[in-house]
Scaffold this active site. Structure first.
Site, PDB file in Angstrom:
ATOM      1  N   GLU A 111     -63.270  12.264 -23.242  1.00 40.62           N
ATOM      2  CA  GLU A 111     -63.987  12.581 -24.701  1.00 40.62           C
ATOM      3  C   GLU A 111     -63.985  13.857 -25.357  1.00 40.62           C
ATOM      4  OE1 GLU A 111     -65.391   9.799 -26.353  1.00 40.62           O
ATOM      5  OE2 GLU A 111     -64.369   8.675 -24.771  1.00 40.62           O
ATOM      6  N   SER A 489    -109.145 -37.796  -7.727  1.00 39.19           N
ATOM      7  CA  SER A 489    -110.284 -37.649  -6.762  1.00 39.19           C
ATOM      8  C   SER A 489    -110.223 -36.179  -6.251  1.00 39.19           C
ATOM      9  CB  SER A 489    -110.066 -38.376  -5.831  1.00 39.19           C
ATOM     10  OG  SER A 489    -110.254 -39.993  -6.048  1.00 39.19           O
TER      11      SER A 489
END
Length: 846
Positions: A111, A489
């Site tokens: 780069e 229940s």
């Protein structure tokens, strides 16, 4: 020319001026001075325009000093094990010193070879790029240095124009004045996009090679360095030759610049790229319902995105570290138990159709399958898409790109609700579940029924495991926290707790018989009935009514107590807010598994309530705890030894919502549900355990909630659209066995702890059937023994009745007593010794 005409002659008089003024005048008369002045003026105007149009509004470079890149939120389990991460950008932030030197050299070679020599801008490179752009049309060729790329990516964006390049150059120059070269490289290597949703080289190392940076070879480091030019251009699978050529160019540049030796170069260029197949991030399949619930909580607390810095602790950019209460082993046990229970119920009912249907264009089935994000992680089941249907087999494709066949014999189950075979119903584009069988594949049916399950630590409210359905990638709806269902229940222990709070005892006699109430002129009279019908069996103790889950006794107890008090307790225990109607005493109100498990945890925790929590604490990217507020670490809580001083205790806050003795009484009663009630399938776990089954009207849902002092669990199963499960469906036959499958593994090796009674509880021997006190004997281990221990509050236990006798009867009794005096005294001394032994064993409970 005539005599009258005179010549026209012009004269210019110039007076010489001495000094500097004269020098300027003489200089201005020269053409090249004027040219230079004009050029200088134009330059000044150009600089002014650059400042007005470009430089004036550029962002401040000083922000880079404190720049923090977006980081994923990492989630860990109860033991610190990573379990998930939330991210839109996969990134691992490292410091410059943590990057391998060869990696830095590879990126410089690829780069910016002169990075350590220029001041942010490569002027020869810019000149070369301008010449190329003048000769070519289309996208401009750049000559960006690494510093310019940092400016572009972090400060000004990706606009393609000469104006942006000018901004880059100015900012790059400023960045070089503000940061060191090492700081610039650190920013660059942490934030650059390298494909596969990887930002920064550390994340890319895992995305392409499934390794840490320090484990990569030279050619692998060089491959990462070619990716900033365009990750899609150098894909290791689709553009292998192009990627190899570019990688070898980088290696040659590294050799030419003296970064590597010729021998290293020769050894590296012959190596393949060696990238792994594209894969999903780790932990994606772990505890889907749990981590999604954690994500929702974090977003509510900290926000989803950074929102230009307004949410510094956002979930997808804040870099949070989240410690949860998830126990991976318990999660696996709960997940397997619930799934197996759903499959047991659904087995033999036929194929429920495809998971989803998609259209396939030009036989391009792989993207169609991947876009659905459908997957399975149950045993050897896999998701597949039907690519063709022939006479004796169907072609299928998988998410990894492979193909297979589904023979006719592997899809012979009937189609649920319509009849015919599943094979005949298959269509191209159907996404189905299959499993390997007989050298090919066989169809599998995703259960239509679903449910939710939660495991909680009662002393803290921490959720240890959560399963909200069969598979979170198929069914994102979390039934453990979002499904509102009737608890049936399982609500009864709370109803009876209200009764105990207002004067009843476990031995109180309640009539199991017809019970009707007048509900007004519009609703008329409502008569309740027991499960399965029947008019009742007469008077029984409260304990018997709970153990046998008698509806008529429950509504009678609720009516006696007052429904306003009953629903008030339900509200205080977090079950829900309900109007004071008797139907809610039988579980008609809707609630969630999470709420019910937390309510039962309150019972076990002696009436003290803790909010259900999934998150222990949250740290920012620097390790500071930011939630909960005022968090304090428990010093030496995890010390391996004891130093003889007071034991450290983490601060656990809770609210007392129920009397401690009432809570213990109910826990003690519901231990009987396991021993001789509706959940006897759990009795052979052979440890103290309490709980209650539940079955809602229909029956549409079946429940079980219960556990031990260390762990409370609960679950329900039912159809998402409430539908009858069949008359045989009950909590004791369907839900309790699921919990048992979980408990057999979860409690293996865990200490058997009894439920701790609070101070003041009186343990009394009573007759189980009548509730009357018993003297002269001791309860045994037989769960159906007539004599049991029962827990009473002080002064509430049943007393021995005294009958006044006549003088003649008293004389006869005195004569008989004289004969047996010595034997009775000896027996009494023996019994007192046994009482003392019992009290010692029970820690002083009386």
């Amino acid at each position: 020319m005539t005599a009258t005409e005179s010549p026209r002659v012009k004269f210019r008089l110039r007076r010489d001026v001495d000094g500097f003024r004269g020098f300027l005048g003489r200089a201005w008369g020269r053409w090249w001075v004027k040219t230079l002045a004009v050029l200088g003026g134009l330059a000044m105007i150009g600089i002014l325009l650059i400042w007005l149009l470009i430089a004036r509004d550029l962002p401040s470079v000083d922000n880079l000093r404190a720049y923090e890149p977006p980081l994923p939120t990492n989630v860990r389990g109860i033991d610190g094990t990573p379990i998930h991460s939330y991210a839109r950008e996969r990134r691992v932030e490292l410091s410059y010193d943590e990057y391998p030197p060869l990696l830095v050299r590879a990126f410089l070679a690829a780069e910016d070879k002169t990075f350590f020599d220029h001041h942010g801008v490569d002027y020869p490179g810019i000149a070369s790029a301008i010449l190329i752009n003048l000769r070519n049309s289309g996208r401009p060729v750049g000559a960006s240095t690494i510093t310019q790329q940092v400016a572009k990516n972090l400060l000004i964006g990706n606009e393609v124009s000469y104006l942006r390049k000018a901004k880059e150059a100015i900012l790059a120059y400023r960045i070089e004045d503000t940061l060191t070269k090492q700081q610039i490289l650190e920013l660059y290597l942490n934030q650059i996009f390298l494909g596969r949703n990887a930002y920064g080289v550390a994340a890319a190392s895992h995305a392409y090679f499934d390794k840490d940076l320090d484990e990569l070879s030279l050619p692998q480091l060089a491959y990462l360095a070619i990716l900033p030019k365009g990750p899609a251009n150098y894909d290791p699978d689709r553009s292998t030759e192009k990627a190899l050529k570019r990688r070898n160019f980088v290696l040659s540049e590294m050799q030419r610049n003296g970064f590597i030796t010729p021998a290293q170069y020769q050894a590296a260029v012959v190596q393949p790229i060696g990238a792994v197949a594209r894969q999903k991030p780790k932990f994606e399949r772990v505890s889907g319902y749990f981590v999604e619930e954690v994500r929702r909580e974090l977003i509510d607390k900290f926000g989803e995105a950074a929102d230009k810095g307004r949410n510094p602790y956002s979930v997808y950019a804040g870099g949070l570290w989240v410690r949860t209460s998830l126990d991976n082993k318990l999660q696996t046990y709960a997940q397997d138990a619930l799934r197996d229970g759903l499959l047991r119920y659904d087995r033999g009912r036929g194929w429920n159709g495809p998971i989803r249907h998609v259209e396939i264009a030009d036989n391009n089935w792989l993207p169609a399958l991947l876009n659905t994000n459908i997957g399975l992680d149950y045993t050897d089941w896999v998701a597949a898409i039907v690519t063709s249907v022939g006479g004796d087999s169907a072609g299928i494709g998988f998410a990894n790109g492979r193909t297979g066949s589904l023979p006719r014999w592997g899809a012979q189950m009937p189609v649920r609700g319509t009849g015919g075979t599943a094979f005949a119903a298959l269509q191209v584009g159907d996404i189905i579940a299959v499993a390997p069988e007989g050298g090919s594949y066989a169809l599998r049916a995703i259960p239509k029924i679903s449910g939710g399950m939660v495991i909680m630590e009662p002393s803290t409210g921490r959720v240890l495991a959560m399963q909200g359905g069969f598979d979170s990638r198929l069914q994102s709806f979390n039934r453990a926290t979002q499904a509102m269902r009737q608890p049936g229940s399982t609500i009864k222990p709370i109803v009876y707790s209200a009764a105990l709070e207002h004067g009843m005892t476990p031995a109180s006699i309640i009539v199991d018989g017809p019970f009707c109430v007048y509900q007004g002129g519009r609703l008329g009279q409502k008569c309740f009935r027991n499960f399965g019908g029947g008019s009742g069996s007469g008077p029984h103790t409260m304990r018997w009514g709970i153990e046998q889950s008698r509806n008529l006794m429950t509504v009678r107890a609720a009516a006696t107590t007052g429904m306003d008090k009953v629903v008030g307790l339900m509200d205080q225990m977090g079950v829900g807010k309900y109007p004071p109607y008797l139907a809610f005493a039988l579980g008609a109100g809707e609630t969630t598994v999470m709420r019910m498990v937390n309510a039962y945890s309150i019972l076990e925790n002696q009436g003290r309530a803790h909010s259900a929590t999934l998150i222990d604490f949250v740290q920012d990217r620097h390790g500071k705890v930011i939630w909960p507020e005022n968090w304090r670490a428990c010093d030496r809580c995890n010390a391996p030894d004891w130093n003889g001083k007071a034991m450290p205790r983490p601060v656990v806050r809770g609210k007392q919502v129920l009397d401690a003795m009432t809570a213990y009484q109910m826990v003690h009663i519901t231990e009987g549900v396991i021993q001789r009630g509706t959940a006897t399938t759990l009795r052979d776990l052979d440890r103290p355990i309490f709980g209650k089954t539940g079955t809602s009207s229909g029956p549409t849902d079946v429940w079980f909630i219960g556990g031990t002092p260390q762990m409370i669990g609960g679950l329900y199963i039912g159809f998402d659209k409430p539908t009858s499960m069949g008359g045989y469906a009950q909590g004791g036959t369907l839900a309790a066995p699921i919990f048992k499958q979980f408990a057999l593994k979860a409690y293996d090796g865990m200490e058997k702890l009894p439920f701790r009674a609070p101070a003041g509880i009186r343990m009394v021997r009573i007759d189980r059937a009548s509730g009357k006190p018993v003297f002269g004997g001791w309860p045994g281990t037989d769960p159906k023994a007539g004599m049991i221990w029962e827990a009473f509050k002080p002064e509430s236990e049943p007393r021995r009745s005294v009958k006044r006798a006549s003088p003649e009867e008293l004389a006869a009794q005195a004569q008989a007593a004289a004969v047996k005096a010595r034997a009775a005294q000896a027996e009494q001394r023996s019994e007192q010794r046994r009482d003392t032994d019992f009290l010692q064993r029970e820690g002083g409970i009386y």
